[in-house]
Design a protein around this motif. Structure first.
Motif, PDB file in Angstrom:
ATOM      1  N   GLY A 141       0.810  -1.246   0.093  1.00  0.00           N
ATOM      2  CA  GLY A 141      -0.330  -0.314  -0.410  1.00  0.00           C
ATOM      3  C   GLY A 141       1.114   0.864  -0.008  1.00  0.00           C
ATOM      4  O   GLY A 141       1.880   1.813   0.240  1.00  0.00           O
ATOM      5  N   SER A 142      -0.186   2.492  -0.072  1.00  0.00           N
ATOM      6  CA  SER A 142       0.610   3.630   0.070  1.00  0.00           C
ATOM      7  C   SER A 142       1.231   3.766   1.118  1.00  0.00           C
ATOM      8  O   SER A 142       0.914   3.007   2.024  1.00  0.00           O
ATOM      9  CB  SER A 142      -0.142   4.807  -0.965  1.00  0.00           C
ATOM     10  OG  SER A 142      -0.927   4.566  -1.390  1.00  0.00           O
ATOM     11  N   ARG A 193       0.558   9.138   9.774  1.00  0.00           N
ATOM     12  CA  ARG A 193      -0.111   8.962  10.874  1.00  0.00           C
ATOM     13  C   ARG A 193       0.005   9.958  12.234  1.00  0.00           C
ATOM     14  O   ARG A 193       0.938  10.128  12.212  1.00  0.00           O
ATOM     15  CB  ARG A 193      -0.458   7.726  11.462  1.00  0.00           C
ATOM     16  CG  ARG A 193      -1.280   6.655  12.871  1.00  0.00           C
ATOM     17  CD  ARG A 193      -1.233   5.083  12.942  1.00  0.00           C
ATOM     18  NE  ARG A 193      -0.155   5.279  13.045  1.00  0.00           N
ATOM     19  CZ  ARG A 193       0.279   3.731  12.914  1.00  0.00           C
ATOM     20  NH1 ARG A 193      -1.029   2.741  12.669  1.00  0.00           N
ATOM     21  NH2 ARG A 193       0.964   3.255  13.419  1.00  0.00           N
ATOM     22  N   THR A 201      -5.196   9.915   9.656  1.00  0.00           N
ATOM     23  CA  THR A 201      -4.062   9.225   8.511  1.00  0.00           C
ATOM     24  C   THR A 201      -4.155   9.947   7.219  1.00  0.00           C
ATOM     25  O   THR A 201      -5.719   9.628   6.604  1.00  0.00           O
ATOM     26  CB  THR A 201      -3.771   7.696   8.409  1.00  0.00           C
ATOM     27  OG1 THR A 201      -3.999   7.063   9.982  1.00  0.00           O
ATOM     28  CG2 THR A 201      -2.663   6.825   8.258  1.00  0.00           C
ATOM     29  N   SER A 210       2.646   0.733  -5.276  1.00  0.00           N
ATOM     30  CA  SER A 210       2.831   1.141  -3.353  1.00  0.00           C
ATOM     31  C   SER A 210       4.329   1.973  -3.105  1.00  0.00           C
ATOM     32  O   SER A 210       4.917   1.921  -2.678  1.00  0.00           O
ATOM     33  CB  SER A 210       2.641   0.168  -2.853  1.00  0.00           C
ATOM     34  OG  SER A 210       2.789  -0.824  -2.188  1.00  0.00           O
ATOM     35  N   GLU A 223      10.397   6.893   0.747  1.00  0.00           N
ATOM     36  CA  GLU A 223       9.781   6.485   2.062  1.00  0.00           C
ATOM     37  C   GLU A 223      10.373   7.373   2.980  1.00  0.00           C
ATOM     38  O   GLU A 223      11.437   7.938   2.739  1.00  0.00           O
ATOM     39  CB  GLU A 223      10.655   5.045   2.277  1.00  0.00           C
ATOM     40  CG  GLU A 223       9.418   4.542   1.329  1.00  0.00           C
ATOM     41  CD  GLU A 223       9.629   2.545   1.550  1.00  0.00           C
ATOM     42  OE1 GLU A 223      10.298   1.941   2.895  1.00  0.00           O
ATOM     43  OE2 GLU A 223       8.691   2.261   1.148  1.00  0.00           O
ATOM     44  N   GLN A 224       9.802   8.354   3.802  1.00  0.00           N
ATOM     45  CA  GLN A 224      10.858   8.399   4.877  1.00  0.00           C
ATOM     46  C   GLN A 224      11.365   8.034   5.927  1.00  0.00           C
ATOM     47  O   GLN A 224      11.266   7.035   5.633  1.00  0.00           O
ATOM     48  CB  GLN A 224       9.234   9.270   6.136  1.00  0.00           C
ATOM     49  CG  GLN A 224       8.106  10.220   5.263  1.00  0.00           C
ATOM     50  CD  GLN A 224       8.392  10.851   4.991  1.00  0.00           C
ATOM     51  OE1 GLN A 224       9.518  11.642   5.860  1.00  0.00           O
ATOM     52  NE2 GLN A 224       7.963  11.788   4.321  1.00  0.00           N
ATOM     53  N   HIS A 256      13.110   3.092   9.273  1.00  0.00           N
ATOM     54  CA  HIS A 256      12.931   3.435   7.182  1.00  0.00           C
ATOM     55  C   HIS A 256      13.813   3.544   7.756  1.00  0.00           C
ATOM     56  O   HIS A 256      14.776   5.051   8.040  1.00  0.00           O
ATOM     57  CB  HIS A 256      11.952   4.236   7.156  1.00  0.00           C
ATOM     58  CG  HIS A 256      10.536   3.571   7.130  1.00  0.00           C
ATOM     59  ND1 HIS A 256      10.275   2.516   5.672  1.00  0.00           N
ATOM     60  CD2 HIS A 256       9.658   3.589   7.857  1.00  0.00           C
ATOM     61  CE1 HIS A 256       8.708   2.272   6.411  1.00  0.00           C
ATOM     62  NE2 HIS A 256       8.476   3.630   7.135  1.00  0.00           N
ATOM     63  N   LEU A 286      -5.179   2.029   9.419  1.00  0.00           N
ATOM     64  CA  LEU A 286      -3.622   2.797  10.063  1.00  0.00           C
ATOM     65  C   LEU A 286      -4.313   3.740  10.901  1.00  0.00           C
ATOM     66  O   LEU A 286      -3.418   3.384  12.418  1.00  0.00           O
ATOM     67  CB  LEU A 286      -3.313   2.757   9.141  1.00  0.00           C
ATOM     68  CG  LEU A 286      -2.356   2.375   7.655  1.00  0.00           C
ATOM     69  CD1 LEU A 286      -1.806   2.833   7.462  1.00  0.00           C
ATOM     70  CD2 LEU A 286      -1.667   0.912   8.875  1.00  0.00           C
ATOM     71  N   GLU A 305       5.576  -4.049  12.112  1.00  0.00           N
ATOM     72  CA  GLU A 305       5.802  -5.088  11.393  1.00  0.00           C
ATOM     73  C   GLU A 305       6.920  -5.002  10.462  1.00  0.00           C
ATOM     74  O   GLU A 305       7.807  -4.218  10.680  1.00  0.00           O
ATOM     75  CB  GLU A 305       4.965  -3.967   9.839  1.00  0.00           C
ATOM     76  CG  GLU A 305       4.649  -5.433   8.851  1.00  0.00           C
ATOM     77  CD  GLU A 305       4.403  -4.514   7.118  1.00  0.00           C
ATOM     78  OE1 GLU A 305       4.200  -2.935   7.492  1.00  0.00           O
ATOM     79  OE2 GLU A 305       5.156  -4.765   6.671  1.00  0.00           O
TER      80      GLU A 305
END
Lengths: 189, 321
Positions: free
Chosen positions: A35-36, A40, A55, B42, B92-93, B98, B193, B239
């Motif tokens: 997913g993208s 949050r 979110t 994604s 991505e951040q 990450h 989320l 995760e």
């Protein structure tokens, strides 16, 4: 008022959601396994103090509020609101206490702070990173106790309880980190 | 940089290899530079160019996971395989969990479904845990379906609310901004989320299984249900792993490939080169389950650390000019 990408939002950003001003109190980026990318956010309603969890896709545009920091003197609190006075125009500002958890421990009458203004509304108070406080209640350190790092709790003029080294005495001034509420150093008057 | 941590990370990686070697998996090394990728809508990729003075230049991509070439090996009859390699994800951040370049462990076992892979993952983490590994990061795992998570933590059934309209209604009920312009996947993720994921139990590693099959992946469906045969592992709320019973139906793979390619073409900053050759090479792909673990996050969990700083010796944030 401008638009900000959710991916650029930082803690402390002022946002407008559903016509209500919020401040970002927590921000976390999440990339689900499939997913993208999402941001949050935990937002605090600046009128009621209520917390809202939202979110956004990091690419989504969110309304950012253009705020102004105004130097103001803290006058008093009446149990409902904090009252400030603009140090340049002498205009008085009122900020509801409901959205200001723990703020009473950091406000000293007569001291200057930054009041965050949005249009005609006062949204928030910006505290300096460190504030000096007079110790108003402290038990004596135990005689002969020279153990390094020994600590005790004292109360300062605003009622805040701070963990300090054992040598700190009533009537002394200490510097406190506002974010962590931790003792930084003793200030010699 | 703490030498003690480097030593422990090195020793855990050896133990991971011992674990798979002793179970008959073959260690493989597949290309990190690839002329084409599986188009995952994604993921943003890193692109570079092969410079050839003789044949002209060719675009190449840093692989976001070793899946693309490991699956080709399986289709050629490699049997059970595993790999520990670098993977790369752009846009991505950069944060405590990450880094654009990270280490991934991926393994495939033939003839099993994702349920059987839970046990393999559990045994793996059990065998590489250290004395300092917090109890909440150790097996046994707790297993929960998505439906159970929504019922227990959100107070409503996901299965009964799988259409976009219901998801929008639930978002509105919980004061979460969502719009009818949002795709189904975005609506689902906003709900999951915001309401569910932050509340997932953390006292044990948690396997969350049976994701909605509307989330487009190469995981097989659980027959007769709206779920896909897929799980993710959370340790301490983060995760760590993703596992599928792999789709073997070439037609479904092709549909996925085409669908993701068109989304990618419309949305991606770095459009990837897609190749029908990859699909052709998938003929003979065996029934199997594949699992991928973010090794840096796993090491951090085993060492009782909050983030990957310290496990990754030179995080990009620190070395960017």
């Amino acid at each position: 008022m401008g638009q900000i990408k959710a991916g650029a939002i930082a803690k402390g950003t002022f946002l407008l959601e559903k016509d209500t001003p919020f401040i970002v109190v927590e921000r976390e980026f999440v990339n689900p396994g499939k997913g993208s990318a999402f941001a949050r956010l935990k937002l605090k309603n600046l009128r009621t103090g209520a917390v809202l969890k939202v979110t956004h896709k990091t690419q989504d545009a969110v309304e950012e509020i253009d705020v102004e920091d105004v130097s103001s003197q803290f006058l008093y609190s009446d149990g409902e609101s904090y009252h400030f006075m603009n140090t340049v125009t002498f205009e008085q500002y009122e900020i509801p206490m409901v959205s200001m958890e723990d703020m009473q421990y950091f406000l000293k009458e007569g001291e200057s702070y930054k009041v965050v203004r949005w249009g005609n509304e006062s949204l928030d108070i910006k505290l300096p990173p460190k504030i000096d406080f007079l110790v108003t209640e402290a038990e004596d350190g135990v005689k002969g106790d020279t153990v390094q790092g020994a600590t005790k709790y004292v109360k300062v003029e605003t009622g805040l309880t701070v963990k300090v080294p054992i040598f700190i005495k009533e009537g002394e001034t200490i510097r406190v980190n506002v974010e962590t509420k931790e003792y930084q150093e003793r200030i010699n008057n | 940089m703490v030498v003690e941590i480097i030593k422990k990370c090195s020793s855990i990686k050896k133990e991971i290899r011992n674990f798979f070697d002793s179970r008959g998996f073959l260690e493989v090394e597949t290309p990190l530079l690839s002329p084409h990728l599986i188009p995952e809508s994604s993921i943003e990729n890193f692109k570079t160019d092969l410079i050839s003075p003789y044949k002209g230049n060719s675009p190449l991509f840093l692989t976001p996971s070793p899946e693309i070439w490991m699956k080709q090996l399986l289709a050629r009859g490699s049997g059970d395989i595993y790999q520990i390699c670098k993977s790369f994800r752009n846009s991505e951040q950069i944060s405590a969990i990450h880094n654009p370049e990270f280490t991934m462990l991926e393994w495939y076992k033939t003839g099993i479904t994702s349920d059987a892979n839970i046990k393999i993952c559990e045994d793996l983490i059990d065998s590489i845990s250290l004395s300092e590994t917090p109890q909440k990061c150790r097996p046994p795992f707790r297993v929960m379906t998505m439906e159970e998570a929504f019922r227990e933590l959100g107070g409503f059934s996901l299965e009964e609310n799988l259409d976009s309209e219901s998801l929008l209604g639930l978002l509105s009920d919980h004061n979460i901004p969502g719009s009818s312009n949002d795709s189904w996947e975005v609506l689902f993720h906003k709900l999951f989320l915001t309401l569910i994921e932050p509340e997932l139990p953390t006292e044990k590693p948690l396997v969350l299984k049976n994701y909605p099959s509307r989330l487009s992946t190469l995981a097989a469906d659980v027959t007769g249900t709206p779920w896909s045969d897929r799980w993710e592992l959370y340790i301490n709320g983060i995760e760590i792993a993703n596992c599928y019973t792999e789709e073997t139906d070439l037609k479904k793979m092709q549909n996925y490939y085409q669908n993701e390619t068109s989304i990618k073409a419309a949305e991606a900053v770095i459009p990837v080169v897609s190749s029908e050759k990859w699909l052709a090479g998938m003929a003979g792909f065996p029934s199997c389950s594949g699992s991928a673990i973010g090794v840096d996050r796993l090491l951090a969990a085993l060492l009782g650390m909050k983030g990957i700083q310290g496990v990754i010796l030179f995080p990009l944030d620190d070395i960017l000019l």
